[in-house]
Write an enzyme that holds these catalytic residues in place. Structure first.
Site, PDB file in Angstrom:
ATOM      1  N   LYS A  34      13.003 -22.923 -10.339  1.00 20.69           N
ATOM      2  CA  LYS A  34      13.221 -24.543 -10.641  1.00 20.69           C
ATOM      3  C   LYS A  34      13.108 -25.066 -12.416  1.00 20.69           C
ATOM      4  CE  LYS A  34       8.598 -23.930  -9.162  1.00 20.69           C
ATOM      5  NZ  LYS A  34       8.800 -22.612  -9.162  1.00 20.69           N
ATOM      6  N   THR A  35      11.844 -24.537 -13.275  1.00 22.01           N
ATOM      7  CA  THR A  35      12.323 -24.823 -13.919  1.00 22.01           C
ATOM      8  C   THR A  35      14.132 -25.262 -15.009  1.00 22.01           C
ATOM      9  OG1 THR A  35      10.177 -24.424 -14.994  1.00 22.01           O
ATOM     10  CG2 THR A  35      11.443 -24.638 -16.859  1.00 22.01           C
ATOM     11  N   ASP A 226       8.157 -31.568 -14.363  1.00 19.37           N
ATOM     12  CA  ASP A 226       7.680 -29.809 -14.048  1.00 19.37           C
ATOM     13  C   ASP A 226       6.767 -29.133 -13.431  1.00 19.37           C
ATOM     14  OD1 ASP A 226       8.491 -27.516 -13.138  1.00 19.37           O
ATOM     15  OD2 ASP A 226       8.872 -26.740 -15.583  1.00 19.37           O
ATOM     16  N   GLU A 227       6.012 -28.965 -12.505  1.00 18.96           N
ATOM     17  CA  GLU A 227       5.047 -28.120 -12.105  1.00 18.96           C
ATOM     18  C   GLU A 227       4.391 -29.253 -11.225  1.00 18.96           C
ATOM     19  OE1 GLU A 227       4.130 -25.174 -12.782  1.00 18.96           O
ATOM     20  OE2 GLU A 227       5.303 -24.257 -14.170  1.00 18.96           O
ATOM     21  N   GLN A 257       1.698 -23.117  -6.597  1.00 21.06           N
ATOM     22  CA  GLN A 257       0.743 -22.905  -7.402  1.00 21.06           C
ATOM     23  C   GLN A 257       0.013 -23.624  -7.370  1.00 21.06           C
ATOM     24  OE1 GLN A 257       3.475 -20.760 -10.117  1.00 21.06           O
ATOM     25  NE2 GLN A 257       5.390 -20.987  -8.931  1.00 21.06           N
ATOM     26  N   ARG A 602       3.849 -13.687 -12.235  1.00 21.25           N
ATOM     27  CA  ARG A 602       4.934 -13.738 -13.174  1.00 21.25           C
ATOM     28  C   ARG A 602       5.668 -12.664 -14.247  1.00 21.25           C
ATOM     29  NH1 ARG A 602       5.224 -17.977 -13.350  1.00 21.25           N
ATOM     30  NH2 ARG A 602       4.060 -18.147 -11.283  1.00 21.25           N
TER      31      ARG A 602
HETATM   32  P1  ATP Z   1       7.820 -20.771 -12.060  1.00 22.05           P
HETATM   33  O1  ATP Z   1       7.243 -21.404 -10.290  1.00 22.05           O
HETATM   34  O2  ATP Z   1       6.745 -19.741 -12.436  1.00 22.05           O
HETATM   35  O3  ATP Z   1       7.706 -22.080 -12.107  1.00 22.05           O
HETATM   36  P2  ATP Z   1      10.830 -21.414 -11.609  1.00 22.05           P
HETATM   37  O4  ATP Z   1      11.014 -22.245 -10.472  1.00 22.05           O
HETATM   38  O5  ATP Z   1      10.602 -22.308 -12.737  1.00 22.05           O
HETATM   39  O6  ATP Z   1       9.701 -20.292 -12.354  1.00 22.05           O
HETATM   40  P3  ATP Z   1      12.363 -19.934 -13.689  1.00 22.05           P
HETATM   41  O7  ATP Z   1      11.530 -20.358 -14.274  1.00 22.05           O
HETATM   42  O8  ATP Z   1      13.576 -21.468 -13.469  1.00 22.05           O
HETATM   43  O9  ATP Z   1      11.802 -20.619 -12.194  1.00 22.05           O
HETATM   44  O10 ATP Z   1      13.405 -19.088 -13.470  1.00 22.05           O
HETATM   45  C1  ATP Z   1      13.063 -17.713 -13.306  1.00 22.05           C
HETATM   46  C2  ATP Z   1      13.703 -16.583 -13.641  1.00 22.05           C
HETATM   47  O11 ATP Z   1      15.073 -16.847 -13.239  1.00 22.05           O
HETATM   48  C3  ATP Z   1      13.912 -17.251 -14.897  1.00 22.05           C
HETATM   49  O12 ATP Z   1      14.291 -16.123 -15.562  1.00 22.05           O
HETATM   50  C4  ATP Z   1      15.659 -17.783 -14.549  1.00 22.05           C
HETATM   51  O13 ATP Z   1      16.245 -17.351 -16.148  1.00 22.05           O
HETATM   52  C5  ATP Z   1      16.092 -17.000 -13.678  1.00 22.05           C
HETATM   53  N1  ATP Z   1      16.820 -17.662 -13.114  1.00 22.05           N
HETATM   54  C6  ATP Z   1      16.652 -18.560 -12.343  1.00 22.05           C
HETATM   55  N2  ATP Z   1      17.753 -19.373 -11.399  1.00 22.05           N
HETATM   56  C7  ATP Z   1      19.187 -18.346 -11.778  1.00 22.05           C
HETATM   57  C8  ATP Z   1      20.349 -17.865 -11.389  1.00 22.05           C
HETATM   58  N3  ATP Z   1      20.801 -19.138 -10.651  1.00 22.05           N
HETATM   59  N4  ATP Z   1      20.738 -16.329 -11.907  1.00 22.05           N
HETATM   60  C9  ATP Z   1      20.481 -15.648 -12.622  1.00 22.05           C
HETATM   61  N5  ATP Z   1      19.023 -15.859 -12.877  1.00 22.05           N
HETATM   62  C10 ATP Z   1      17.820 -17.311 -12.388  1.00 22.05           C
HETATM   63 MG    MG Z   2       8.579 -23.066 -13.688  1.00 22.95          MG
END
Ligand code: ATP
Ligand code: MG
Length: 673
Positions: A34-35, A226-227, A257, A602
């Site tokens: 997402k981020t 975000d969040e 979350q 995490r």
């Molecule tokens: P959270 O809910 O904990 O905030 P999130 O959904 O925001 O998590 P991110 O932090 O954006 O998730 O991504 C998690 C990890 O996966 C990061 O290390 C990111 O770089 C990696 N990632 C995300 N998408 C891809 C992709 N398509 N290919 C490779 N790595 C990815």
């Molecule tokens: Mg995130």
């Protein structure tokens, strides 16, 4: 579309990045990108020439996250100067509200250099108002007033909005309402705002001056949040107002979350979004890129026990990976010893930033810190007593605030008699009376008292010396002495430095003052520095974490990731926390489960869960029992690391005195129960 900005994105992620028009909600589980999507989207908007940097506003949960997003975008866009990246409005709700209010503070009766109070300042102010109004109440303590009024502000409730929903008894409501009003008045008088005000004042400004809102609406073509699951009512109104014209609002979040209900965060905001923005497109991301198969399985197994979730599936291409390690320690010391020895094995090269220890409450960190210290492992505590919350740091900041502003009464009161200058409660009271008669600040009142000889004896001398000190500091700044040098002189001349040295742990305190000075030396101006400090809500924003194990509360760990995560104290009454289950046990339990879920997700490669069979709590031994959450995990992926039978030091290798790297915890296998 083979654009670099779209590299390493799966199909739904690409869609989320490139669907630019209209409201968009990305609902997805932990670690699904997402981020990453938000960051790429920001870059994409600029590359597609849909907006210029100053026309995009992105809300992150912490200042650290904002910084990271800014750096990433800078890299994606190939901007060479950081100044370019600063054209974006990327920051927290509070940070961006402050930035807007600086521009228009006068419309609300404030000056541009208003100060931002933290909760300790607020408590002080309430304490003074309680004295002033003769308000003594065992229940409504300054602390409770601070907390409760803060929650009301999150819900957008101003003094005049209080109803029997907030306080049932009419007479009590009237008293609290009066206190709340008086508090707001006092803030205005000292040109200060608390955190809740930052958002509320924006809303008030926009309501009062629609043209200002219209200009912001026109400007922000794209908004990103975000969040999103942790936004509260006022924050929601804030985003809705700003995106009112273009409606290009993209929010990303995960209902599993949501862990800030105690701060007024509303899961309904996710449901309401579709109602308020009927054209909303919803995108779900289901592939997890963060965690190994087993970690994901454990986390999903846990969160599945919550009812009323939005259906979400998460999968990973990653291998199953390590089992989930479970260790039942003999006592807290043994738990810390186990964690330390695992970290030494996992990070032989000293790259300690790979490991994080997550705790439910700040109280748990002490024994862990001791364990790490004994093993010689450097660490950093996040979300505990922050650097900025230390008394000497706050005192020094108060000095700076008085130098920076004539109207900061809260800061003035903090340092006027620190160290002692003969200005006792009586003298201070007369100053307050002068200030209220003359409708001026305490600093002005002090000047008046000195010039007109109203004050006598030691107090008069002390006041004159203080005023001279502040004026001297100001003239240093005008003479181009850097703020950092000025601080050094100010603390020496005021006698504060000597005073601190003689306190308990004096040397540590002096170190902290020096650290503050170093931070000040890194910023452009005193104003900017005070603003940054005021807005640094968590130590995620703090100093460098290079090569240190992070010890963090679960709340402060949101959005972060680490190869190795230790979730400690997985016991009833800690996780889930006892207090969370008192009022509405069902709701409380689900939030605690989400908190554990945030913690587990995490981890990238290995997750440890630990508990202790005995602990000291408030000088009493307690015998914790295993958290129900442990039993909710798929048992087949747990690897029991047993527990130590003996806590005799030395016999099994007390960490004391042993060189790092040579430690092995005793591995004794026992059945789980
Ligand atoms: P959270 O809910 O904990 O905030 P999130 O959904 O925001 O998590 P991110 O932090 O954006 O998730 O991504 C998690 C990890 O996966 C990061 O290390 C990111 O770089 C990696 N990632 C995300 N998408 C891809 C992709 N398509 N290919 C490779 N790595 C990815
Ligand atoms: Mg995130």
């Amino acid at each position: 579309m083979d654009h670099p900005t779209l590299h390493h994105l799966n199909a739904p992620q690409r869609q989320a990045v490139t669907t630019l028009d209209g409201p968009l909600m990305v609902l997805a589980g932990a670690g699904s990108g997402k981020t990453r999507v938000l960051t790429r989207r920001l870059a994409w908007i600029i590359q597609q020439q849909q907006a210029s940097p100053e026309e995009v506003l992105a809300v992150t949960f912490t200042n650290k996250a904002a910084k990271e997003m800014r750096n990433r975008v800078q890299a994606l866009l190939g901007l060479d100067a950081p100044a370019q990246a600063h054209r974006f409005w990327i920051g927290t709700f509070h940070g961006m509200s402050a930035r807007m209010l600086r521009q228009y503070a006068d419309r609300l009766g404030f000056e541009r250099d208003f100060t931002i109070l933290d909760s300790s300042d607020q408590e002080r102010l309430f304490k003074r108002l309680c004295e002033e109004l003769g308000f003594a109440d065992a229940y409504w303590t300054p602390k409770r007033l601070t907390h409760t009024i803060g929650r009301w502000k999150d819900d957008g409730i101003r003094p005049q909005d209080l109803t029997d929903r907030e306080i049932r008894k009419a007479w009590e409501r009237a008293r609290i309402q009066q206190m709340y009003e008086r508090y707001q008045q006092a803030l205005l008088q000292s040109n200060a705002m608390d955190f809740g005000d930052l958002l509320l004042h924006c809303l008030q400004l926009w309501q009062q001056e629609p043209a200002i809102l219209a200009a912001f609406q026109q400007r922000f073509r794209y908004l990103l949040v975000d969040e999103y699951q942790d936004t509260n009512h006022v924050q929601y109104r804030w985003i809705c107002a700003l995106s009112g014209l273009h409606q290009n609002l993209c929010v990303v979040g995960d209902d599993d979350q949501s862990i800030y209900s105690w701060r007024g965060a509303r899961i309904e905001n996710i449901l309401k979004f579709e109602e308020d923005f009927p054209q909303t497109k919803i995108i779900r991301l289901e592939q997890n890129y963060r965690s190994s198969g087993n970690i994901l399985k454990a986390a999903s197994g846990l969160i599945n026990h919550n009812k009323g979730r939005m259906e979400k599936q998460l999968w990973t291409e990653d291998a199953q990976g390590d089992a989930i390690h479970f260790y039942q320690a003999e006592n807290d010391e043994d738990e810390a010893r186990f964690v330390a020895s695992e970290i030494l094995t996992l990070c032989p090269a000293g790259d300690y930033q790979q490991a994080a220890i997550l705790v439910r409450t700040a109280r748990q960190t002490r024994s862990l810190e001791e364990g790490l210290m004994r093993a010689g492992i450097p660490y950093q505590v996040v979300g505990g007593l922050r650097f900025l919350d230390r008394a000497e740091v706050r005192d020094a900041l108060a000095y700076l605030r008085v130098v920076a502003s004539n109207r900061d009464d809260v800061a003035f009161e903090r340092v006027i008699n620190l160290p002692k200058r003969g200005i006792g409660p009586g003298a201070l009271q007369s100053l307050r009376e002068i200030a209220s008669q003359e409708r001026c600040s305490l600093l002005h009142a002090a000047r008046f008292a000195v010039e007109s000889n109203t004050m006598k004896g030691a107090a008069a001398k002390g006041l004159a010396a203080f005023i001279q000190l502040i004026e001297h500091a100001r003239s240093m700044l005008a003479d181009d002495i850097t703020p950092a040098e000025m601080l050094t002189k100010l603390l020496a001349l005021s006698g504060y430095r000597d005073y601190v040295r003689d306190l308990e742990k004096g040397n540590d305190r002096i170190d902290n003052l020096d650290e503050l000075r170093n931070a000040l030396a890194r910023t452009e101006s005193l104003q900017l520095f005070l603003e940054e400090v005021a807005l640094a809500t968590d130590l995620q924003d703090g100093g460098p974490v290079a090569n240190r194990v992070v010890i963090s509360t679960l709340h402060a760990a949101k959005g972060l990731e680490f190869p190795w995560v230790f979730l400690v104290g997985v016991e009833e009454d800690v996780m889930p926390h006892k207090l969370a289950l008192t009022e509405q046990p069902e709701i409380g339990l689900e939030e605690e489960r989400r908190l554990a879920y945030v913690g587990m997700t995490r981890a990238k490669q290995r997750l440890y869960l630990t508990m202790a069979r005995r602990r000291w709590l408030f000088n009493k031994p307690v015998m914790p029992i295993k958290s129900r959450f442990l039993k909710e995990l798929p048992q087949e992926i747990l690897e029991d690391r047993g527990f130590r039978v003996s806590s005799r030091r030395g016999a099994t290798g007390s960490l004391a005195g042993l060189p790092g790297g040579s430690l092995h915890h005793q591995k004794v296998r026992f059945p789980l129960r």
